[in-house]
Write a protein that holds these residues in place. Structure first.
Motif, PDB file in Angstrom:
ATOM      1  N   HIS A  22       0.835  -1.208   0.000  1.00 19.49           N
ATOM      2  CA  HIS A  22       0.000   0.000   0.000  1.00 19.49           C
ATOM      3  C   HIS A  22       0.871   1.261   0.000  1.00 19.49           C
ATOM      4  O   HIS A  22       2.047   1.225   0.332  1.00 19.49           O
ATOM      5  CB  HIS A  22      -0.924   0.001   1.218  1.00 19.49           C
ATOM      6  CG  HIS A  22      -0.175  -0.063   2.529  1.00 19.49           C
ATOM      7  ND1 HIS A  22       0.062  -1.244   3.191  1.00 19.49           N
ATOM      8  CD2 HIS A  22       0.422   0.897   3.271  1.00 19.49           C
ATOM      9  CE1 HIS A  22       0.751  -1.005   4.288  1.00 19.49           C
ATOM     10  NE2 HIS A  22       0.994   0.293   4.360  1.00 19.49           N
ATOM     11  N   CYS A  33       3.547  -1.856   9.646  1.00 21.04           N
ATOM     12  CA  CYS A  33       3.332  -0.411   9.738  1.00 21.04           C
ATOM     13  C   CYS A  33       2.734   0.003  11.085  1.00 21.04           C
ATOM     14  O   CYS A  33       2.292   1.145  11.238  1.00 21.04           O
ATOM     15  CB  CYS A  33       2.410   0.064   8.613  1.00 21.04           C
ATOM     16  SG  CYS A  33       3.095  -0.183   6.973  1.00 21.04           S
ATOM     17  N   HIS A  37       4.130   4.052   8.878  1.00 20.71           N
ATOM     18  CA  HIS A  37       4.232   3.445   7.549  1.00 20.71           C
ATOM     19  C   HIS A  37       5.682   3.089   7.203  1.00 20.71           C
ATOM     20  O   HIS A  37       6.594   3.877   7.447  1.00 20.71           O
ATOM     21  CB  HIS A  37       3.687   4.400   6.497  1.00 20.71           C
ATOM     22  CG  HIS A  37       3.745   3.841   5.107  1.00 20.71           C
ATOM     23  ND1 HIS A  37       2.982   2.777   4.709  1.00 20.71           N
ATOM     24  CD2 HIS A  37       4.496   4.192   4.033  1.00 20.71           C
ATOM     25  CE1 HIS A  37       3.246   2.495   3.439  1.00 20.71           C
ATOM     26  NE2 HIS A  37       4.163   3.335   3.005  1.00 20.71           N
ATOM     27  N   VAL A  38       5.865   1.905   6.674  1.00 21.15           N
ATOM     28  CA  VAL A  38       7.188   1.551   6.154  1.00 21.15           C
ATOM     29  C   VAL A  38       7.090   1.390   4.647  1.00 21.15           C
ATOM     30  O   VAL A  38       6.059   0.987   4.108  1.00 21.15           O
ATOM     31  CB  VAL A  38       7.757   0.260   6.786  1.00 21.15           C
ATOM     32  CG1 VAL A  38       8.019   0.446   8.263  1.00 21.15           C
ATOM     33  CG2 VAL A  38       6.826  -0.908   6.556  1.00 21.15           C
TER      34      VAL A  38
HETATM   35 ZN   LIG Z   1       1.916   1.398   5.800  1.00 21.23          ZN
END
Ligand SMILES: [Zn+2]
Length: 296
Positions: A22, A33, A37-38
């Motif tokens: 995503h 995440c 977020h990663v």
């Molecule tokens: Zn994420």
């Protein structure tokens, strides 16, 4: 790929974009995440277990994250349909290598469905090179930190990525490191650009060797000394009248830019200026190419 220690991530089947992950804007805040977020690059892995589990789900294409894998990929494209006839990226790269004294060694190379080729090089440890777009030449992009290239075997509607040369990846030549980071052979002062004189073969070789040494110096390992020694040596050539001062400065700055952060650039610039001036104050004696001693 992963067997080589290269980190991979799945891309939607049949495509070169996007990664099967995503976007930040639609981050669910779960799983990897949960603490924020990663990005796919962080998740890219060499773990065979993860790889077999993920690729069992779907025939994903394989992206190799270049920078994270210690690689820099030179992407030579072909002119797009409708573009005026002209050299393709590979021809541009060969021409540039000739002009700058190369080398352009054989290395691991793949071909793209559109007819381009991608040259995979290793980068020195600690060297973080960003990717570039149309910077090195009109049809030459590069994939570095934050970027990925498609592994051979990946397919698109218009064809497959294929292995073209299975030579193990060799180190990215110094002149390509510099081409990646420099802003061209012009000294910019305000809005006016001044053309900089290109050095002859002797001075060009000296510049290349000094800058290669800078690029090869691992992070924090005597970098100031290496930089000041290089700038002093090139300053001596400037003082001797065989090297353009602005050219020397631009090349030193480009070489040092591979080291690290923008903050250190100010300090590095200071070292370059001081040592360049010191060298200019002690010009190198250049031996005449053809001995004149006998004539005396
Ligand atoms: Zn994420």
């Amino acid at each position: 790929m992963a067997g080589r220690g290269w980190t991979v991530f799945p891309i939607q089947p049949g495509r070169k974009f996007p990664p099967a992950w995503h976007r930040k804007a639609t981050c669910p805040g779960r799983g990897p995440c949960s603490a924020g977020h990663v990005f796919p690059e962080h998740l890219a892995t060499t773990d065979p277990e993860v790889i077999s589990r993920v690729w069992a789900r779907a025939p994903y294409n394989v992206a190799v994250y270049a920078g994270k894998s210690g690689l820099h990929v030179i992407d030579c494209d072909v002119p797009k349909p409708g573009e005026p006839d002209g050299p393709d990226g590979w021809a541009e790269l060969v021409e540039l290598a000739g002009r700058r004294g190369g080398p352009l060694p054989d290395t691991w190379t793949t071909t793209t469905p559109s007819g381009g080729r991608q040259l995979w090089f290793t980068v020195p440890p600690g060297c973080r090179l960003a990717g570039t777009v149309k910077h090195i030449a009109a049809h030459v992009d590069t994939r570095g930190w934050g970027g990925y290239a498609m592994a051979p075997g990946s397919v698109r509607a218009d064809g497959a990525y294929e292995l073209f040369d299975d030579t193990d990846p060799v180190p990215l030549p110094g002149w390509l490191v510099q081409a990646n980071v420099e802003r061209g052979f012009t000294a910019v002062s305000g809005r006016a650009e001044t053309a900089v004189a290109m050095p002859d073969a002797f001075a060009a070789k000296a510049v290349r060797e000094e800058c290669d040494r800078i690029v090869r110096t691992p992070y924090k390992q005597g970098r100031n000394k290496v930089l000041s020694t290089a700038a002093y040596a090139l300053g001596q050539l400037v003082g001797a009248g065989v090297l353009d001062e602005a050219y020397a400065r631009a090349q030193l700055r480009a070489a040092v830019a591979t080291w690290n952060s923008p903050e250190s650039a100010i300090k590095d610039d200071g070292v370059i200026e001081t040592s360049l001036r010191a060298g200019m104050g002690n010009p190198r004696r250049i031996k005449p190419r053809h001995g004149t001693r006998r004539a005396a």
